[in-house]
Design a protein around this motif. Structure first.
Motif, short mmCIF file in Angstrom:
data_model
loop_
_atom_site.label_atom_id
_atom_site.label_comp_id
_atom_site.label_asym_id
_atom_site.label_seq_id
_atom_site.Cartn_x
_atom_site.Cartn_y
_atom_site.Cartn_z
N VAL A 79 0.04 5.72 -12.08
CA VAL A 79 -0.01 4.32 -11.65
C VAL A 79 1.25 3.95 -10.89
O VAL A 79 2.32 4.51 -11.11
CB VAL A 79 -0.20 3.37 -12.85
CG1 VAL A 79 -1.47 3.67 -13.61
CG2 VAL A 79 0.99 3.41 -13.79
N GLU A 80 1.09 2.98 -10.00
CA GLU A 80 2.24 2.44 -9.28
C GLU A 80 3.05 1.59 -10.25
O GLU A 80 2.51 1.01 -11.20
CB GLU A 80 1.76 1.61 -8.10
CG GLU A 80 1.06 2.44 -7.05
CD GLU A 80 0.47 1.60 -5.93
OE1 GLU A 80 0.80 0.40 -5.82
OE2 GLU A 80 -0.33 2.15 -5.16
N ASN A 81 4.34 1.53 -10.01
CA ASN A 81 5.24 0.83 -10.90
C ASN A 81 5.29 -0.66 -10.54
O ASN A 81 6.10 -1.08 -9.73
CB ASN A 81 6.64 1.44 -10.84
CG ASN A 81 7.60 0.77 -11.78
OD1 ASN A 81 7.21 0.28 -12.83
ND2 ASN A 81 8.86 0.73 -11.39
N GLN A 83 4.66 -4.77 -12.40
CA GLN A 83 4.51 -5.53 -13.64
C GLN A 83 3.06 -5.86 -13.93
O GLN A 83 2.33 -6.31 -13.05
CB GLN A 83 5.33 -6.82 -13.53
CG GLN A 83 5.37 -7.61 -14.81
CD GLN A 83 6.29 -8.82 -14.67
OE1 GLN A 83 6.93 -9.01 -13.65
NE2 GLN A 83 6.36 -9.61 -15.71
N GLY A 84 2.64 -5.62 -15.15
CA GLY A 84 1.31 -6.01 -15.61
C GLY A 84 0.23 -4.96 -15.47
O GLY A 84 -0.89 -5.17 -15.93
N ILE A 85 0.52 -3.83 -14.85
CA ILE A 85 -0.53 -2.84 -14.63
C ILE A 85 -1.01 -2.23 -15.95
O ILE A 85 -2.22 -2.03 -16.15
CB ILE A 85 -0.12 -1.75 -13.61
CG1 ILE A 85 -1.36 -0.95 -13.20
CG2 ILE A 85 0.97 -0.86 -14.16
CD1 ILE A 85 -1.20 -0.17 -11.95
N LEU A 86 -0.10 -1.97 -16.87
CA LEU A 86 -0.51 -1.42 -18.16
C LEU A 86 -1.39 -2.41 -18.92
O LEU A 86 -2.38 -2.04 -19.54
CB LEU A 86 0.71 -1.02 -19.00
CG LEU A 86 0.40 -0.36 -20.35
CD1 LEU A 86 -0.45 0.89 -20.17
CD2 LEU A 86 1.70 -0.02 -21.08
N SER A 87 -1.07 -3.68 -18.83
CA SER A 87 -1.87 -4.72 -19.48
C SER A 87 -3.30 -4.73 -18.94
O SER A 87 -4.27 -4.86 -19.70
CB SER A 87 -1.22 -6.08 -19.27
OG SER A 87 -2.01 -7.09 -19.84
N VAL A 132 -13.16 5.10 -17.28
CA VAL A 132 -12.43 5.80 -16.22
C VAL A 132 -12.74 5.16 -14.86
O VAL A 132 -11.83 4.89 -14.07
CB VAL A 132 -12.74 7.31 -16.21
CG1 VAL A 132 -12.21 7.99 -14.96
CG2 VAL A 132 -12.19 7.97 -17.47
N ASN A 133 -14.00 4.90 -14.59
CA ASN A 133 -14.38 4.28 -13.31
C ASN A 133 -13.78 2.89 -13.16
O ASN A 133 -13.28 2.55 -12.08
CB ASN A 133 -15.91 4.20 -13.20
CG ASN A 133 -16.54 5.56 -12.99
OD1 ASN A 133 -15.91 6.49 -12.51
ND2 ASN A 133 -17.80 5.68 -13.38
N LYS A 137 -10.66 1.59 -10.40
CA LYS A 137 -10.86 0.49 -9.45
C LYS A 137 -9.70 -0.50 -9.43
O LYS A 137 -9.61 -1.32 -8.52
CB LYS A 137 -12.16 -0.26 -9.78
CG LYS A 137 -13.42 0.55 -9.55
CD LYS A 137 -14.64 -0.22 -9.99
CE LYS A 137 -15.88 0.65 -9.91
NZ LYS A 137 -17.05 -0.05 -10.49
N LEU A 138 -8.81 -0.41 -10.43
CA LEU A 138 -7.70 -1.36 -10.49
C LEU A 138 -6.70 -1.11 -9.36
O LEU A 138 -6.39 0.05 -9.06
CB LEU A 138 -6.97 -1.23 -11.83
CG LEU A 138 -7.70 -1.70 -13.08
CD1 LEU A 138 -6.87 -1.36 -14.32
CD2 LEU A 138 -7.97 -3.20 -13.00
N PRO A 139 -6.17 -2.18 -8.77
CA PRO A 139 -5.11 -1.99 -7.77
C PRO A 139 -3.89 -1.40 -8.45
O PRO A 139 -3.49 -1.82 -9.53
CB PRO A 139 -4.84 -3.40 -7.25
CG PRO A 139 -5.42 -4.33 -8.26
CD PRO A 139 -6.48 -3.58 -9.00
N GLY A 140 -3.31 -0.40 -7.82
CA GLY A 140 -2.12 0.25 -8.36
C GLY A 140 -2.40 1.49 -9.18
O GLY A 140 -1.48 2.23 -9.51
N VAL A 141 -3.64 1.74 -9.50
CA VAL A 141 -3.99 2.97 -10.22
C VAL A 141 -4.31 4.03 -9.19
O VAL A 141 -5.26 3.90 -8.42
CB VAL A 141 -5.18 2.77 -11.19
CG1 VAL A 141 -5.62 4.09 -11.79
CG2 VAL A 141 -4.82 1.77 -12.28
#
Length: 150
Positions: A79-81, A83-87, A132-133, A137-141
């Motif tokens: 994932v791109e670094n 804020q909030g992507i893990l959430s 997984v799909n 689709k999330l931005p930054g993944v």
């Protein structure tokens, strides 16, 4: 007929050749897992399957991913670094009702962080492939893949 786990043997069979009763059992399970039907009674009524047929075959007919992944799955993500992507990722997993066992995140290198997430899938809605799909689709993944199935 009662069988112990050592006597169980699975076959991979194309859905097109299965008797209709097995397809309907899977449809009932899907309706219940997705919340489309609130009860087994409602699900069997909507699919045109008898309750006795459902109960006779419910433990013997499984989707392919359930026979392969058992109860634990580990996902590996890049994932791109930001804020909030893990959430966002954890929300997708929570929505599926999978139980998170472990989360490991490495320090970002060149703007990318590796994350591994181990899940228990026993009570999960849908399939691990759906998760997984959705995560992909999330931005930054950059990517999300199944690392292991236990």
């Amino acid at each position: 007929m009662d069988r112990n786990d050592s006597e169980i043997e699975y076959y991979l069979v194309d859905k097109k050749v299965l008797p209709e009763v097995f397809i309907k059992v899977m449809e009932v399970k899907q309706r219940i897992n997705t919340g489309e039907s609130a009860s087994i009674n409602e699900a069997v009524r909507k699919t045109g399957l008898s309750r006795s047929a459902y109960y006779k075959y419910k433990d013997s007919v499984l989707p392919f991913y359930e026979t392969m992944n058992g109860k634990k799955v580990t996902l590996l993500l890049a994932v791109e670094n930001f804020q909030g992507i893990l959430s966002l990722i954890l929300n997708i997993i929570a929505d599926s009702k999978a139980n998170i066992l472990t989360i490991n995140q490495n320090i970002p290198v060149n703007g990318l962080a590796d994350i591994s997430i181990s899940l228990e899938t026993q009570s999960m809605l849908g399939s691990i492939e759906d998760i997984v799909n959705d995560i992909n689709k999330l931005p930054g993944v950059r990517n999300c893949n199944v690392l292991s199935r236990d």
